[in-house]
Motif scaffolding. Structure first.
Motif, PDB file in Angstrom:
ATOM      1  N   PRO A   1       0.839  -1.210   0.000  1.00 23.01           N
ATOM      2  CA  PRO A   1       0.000   0.000   0.000  1.00 23.01           C
ATOM      3  C   PRO A   1       0.868   1.253   0.000  1.00 23.01           C
ATOM      4  O   PRO A   1       1.966   1.270   0.552  1.00 23.01           O
ATOM      5  N   PHE A   2       0.379   2.318  -0.595  1.00 22.42           N
ATOM      6  CA  PHE A   2       1.140   3.561  -0.663  1.00 22.42           C
ATOM      7  C   PHE A   2       1.419   4.135   0.723  1.00 22.42           C
ATOM      8  O   PHE A   2       2.469   4.722   0.972  1.00 22.42           O
ATOM      9  N   LYS A   3       0.481   3.960   1.642  1.00 25.79           N
ATOM     10  CA  LYS A   3       0.643   4.542   2.968  1.00 25.79           C
ATOM     11  C   LYS A   3       1.762   3.871   3.763  1.00 25.79           C
ATOM     12  O   LYS A   3       2.201   4.396   4.785  1.00 25.79           O
ATOM     13  N   GLY A   4       2.239   2.723   3.305  1.00 28.21           N
ATOM     14  CA  GLY A   4       3.284   2.026   4.036  1.00 28.21           C
ATOM     15  C   GLY A   4       4.693   2.438   3.644  1.00 28.21           C
ATOM     16  O   GLY A   4       5.671   1.984   4.235  1.00 28.21           O
ATOM     17  N   ARG A   5       4.813   3.319   2.657  1.00 30.36           N
ATOM     18  CA  ARG A   5       6.141   3.703   2.188  1.00 30.36           C
ATOM     19  C   ARG A   5       6.868   4.539   3.233  1.00 30.36           C
ATOM     20  O   ARG A   5       6.290   5.437   3.847  1.00 30.36           O
ATOM     21  N   ILE A   6       8.135   4.245   3.440  1.00 30.91           N
ATOM     22  CA  ILE A   6       8.960   5.040   4.340  1.00 30.91           C
ATOM     23  C   ILE A   6       9.910   5.896   3.520  1.00 30.91           C
ATOM     24  O   ILE A   6      10.189   5.600   2.353  1.00 30.91           O
ATOM     25  N   LYS A   7      10.405   6.964   4.131  1.00 34.26           N
ATOM     26  CA  LYS A   7      11.362   7.839   3.456  1.00 34.26           C
ATOM     27  C   LYS A   7      12.771   7.359   3.760  1.00 34.26           C
ATOM     28  O   LYS A   7      13.241   7.432   4.897  1.00 34.26           O
ATOM     29  N   ALA A   8      13.437   6.861   2.755  1.00 40.29           N
ATOM     30  CA  ALA A   8      14.804   6.373   2.898  1.00 40.29           C
ATOM     31  C   ALA A   8      15.480   6.420   1.543  1.00 40.29           C
ATOM     32  O   ALA A   8      14.819   6.300   0.496  1.00 40.29           O
ATOM     33  N   ASN A   9      16.790   6.614   1.547  1.00 43.17           N
ATOM     34  CA  ASN A   9      17.546   6.650   0.305  1.00 43.17           C
ATOM     35  C   ASN A   9      17.721   5.243  -0.249  1.00 43.17           C
ATOM     36  O   ASN A   9      17.863   4.269   0.510  1.00 43.17           O
ATOM     37  N   LEU A  10      17.726   5.136  -1.564  1.00 44.18           N
ATOM     38  CA  LEU A  10      18.043   3.865  -2.199  1.00 44.18           C
ATOM     39  C   LEU A  10      19.553   3.637  -2.128  1.00 44.18           C
ATOM     40  O   LEU A  10      20.334   4.589  -2.032  1.00 44.18           O
ATOM     41  N   PRO A  11      20.015   2.382  -2.188  1.00 46.77           N
ATOM     42  CA  PRO A  11      21.451   2.128  -2.128  1.00 46.77           C
ATOM     43  C   PRO A  11      22.175   2.659  -3.366  1.00 46.77           C
ATOM     44  O   PRO A  11      21.559   2.912  -4.405  1.00 46.77           O
ATOM     45  N   MET A  12      23.483   2.808  -3.230  1.00 44.08           N
ATOM     46  CA  MET A  12      24.346   3.213  -4.347  1.00 44.08           C
ATOM     47  C   MET A  12      23.950   4.562  -4.935  1.00 44.08           C
ATOM     48  O   MET A  12      24.165   4.829  -6.119  1.00 44.08           O
ATOM     49  N   ASP A  13      23.353   5.433  -4.121  1.00 49.14           N
ATOM     50  CA  ASP A  13      22.938   6.768  -4.558  1.00 49.14           C
ATOM     51  C   ASP A  13      21.977   6.740  -5.748  1.00 49.14           C
ATOM     52  O   ASP A  13      21.983   7.635  -6.609  1.00 49.14           O
TER      53      ASP A  13
END
Length: 258
Positions: free
Chosen positions: A181-193
């Motif tokens: 679900p969209f509401k479950g997304r957390i704010k975090a950077n993806l690996p390797m920039d």
């Protein structure tokens, strides 16, 4: 509670490439044969396709020495998966098992290619998906054209990574056929920039699949198997690609309702 922080200074594979190669090569020692051997390169493949694997293929022969050769053990283990299936499917699996090693009998690679050049329809019909994937991966190292090796390598990476991330996803508590679900997304950077993927405009999935699928159709030997696997992937409701499609549809529905 144990922490799985990504900020700890450690490596996923301590020792780097040297350690990886040591682990990789430790499982690639060639099989030791006794008196048995693989069929000759000019074997009658049609006859193999018309014969089935008997239960006795899983059993030790009276003529074999008390101490089994490593190949006899492996051959019988493979046979347990193919009892009642065609001898040609069994032969394909035996060839793959040998071709995964650092060395294989001289006829193994050309015989494997001959199977897929002359008997692809039969093999696609009787092999399960696991052995079809193993077959396409074998072209990465043993294809006899650049296209076969490129397609084999690309699909080896694709299916290998799918197995890893789909296994990890099982710990999420969300079934494979359900999009997050969209509401479950957390704010975090993806690996390797890496830049985030855009559901609305992103084309990474298409950029990964379309060129390899197109390239595979230019080689008559690998084309039938590759096309079958891509079509199967496209039809499977439990993959990342289907979940992304579901998320795109849901995003469009939400935007349309506003």
């Amino acid at each position: 509670m144990q922490s799985y922080s990504m900020n700890t200074k450690r490596q996923s594979y301590p020792g780097g490439l040297s350690a990886l190669n040591e682990r990789y090569n430790s499982r690639r020692e060639p099989f030791v044969f006794f008196k048995e051997s693989l069929p000759d390169l000019d074997a009658d493949l049609h006859a193999f396709s018309q014969q089935t694997v008997p239960q006795t293929a899983t059993q030790k022969l009276a003529t074999e020495p008390q101490k089994n050769s490593s190949w006899a053990n492996k051959r019988r283990a493979i046979a347990t998966e193919f009892v009642g299936n065609s001898q040609l499917a069994y032969l394909n699996a035996m060839l793959i098992a040998n071709l995964r090693k650092k060395q294989a009998p001289v006829q193994a690679a050309p015989l494997f290619l001959r199977l897929w050049r002359e008997q692809s329809t039969h093999l696609i019909d009787v092999l399960d998906l696991r052995w079809k994937v193993s077959s396409i991966m074998t072209f990465a190292d043993h294809g006899d054209t650049d296209v076969q090796r490129q397609v084999g390598q690309a699909l080896r990476m694709l299916f290998g990574m799918m197995k890893l991330y789909e296994f990890e996803r099982l710990f999420s508590g969300t079934p494979p056929d359900a999009a997050h679900p969209f509401k479950g997304r957390i704010k975090a950077n993806l690996p390797m920039d890496m830049d985030p993927y855009s559901l609305q405009h992103g084309g990474l999935d298409i950029n990964l699949l379309a060129p390899v699928w197109t390239l595979s159709q230019t080689d008559p030997v690998i084309a039938p198997l590759a096309n079958h696997l891509f079509e199967t992937l496209n039809d499977d409701p439990t993959t990342l690609f289907r979940r992304l499609a579901a998320m795109r549809d849901e995003r469009a529905r939400i935007k349309a309702s506003k």
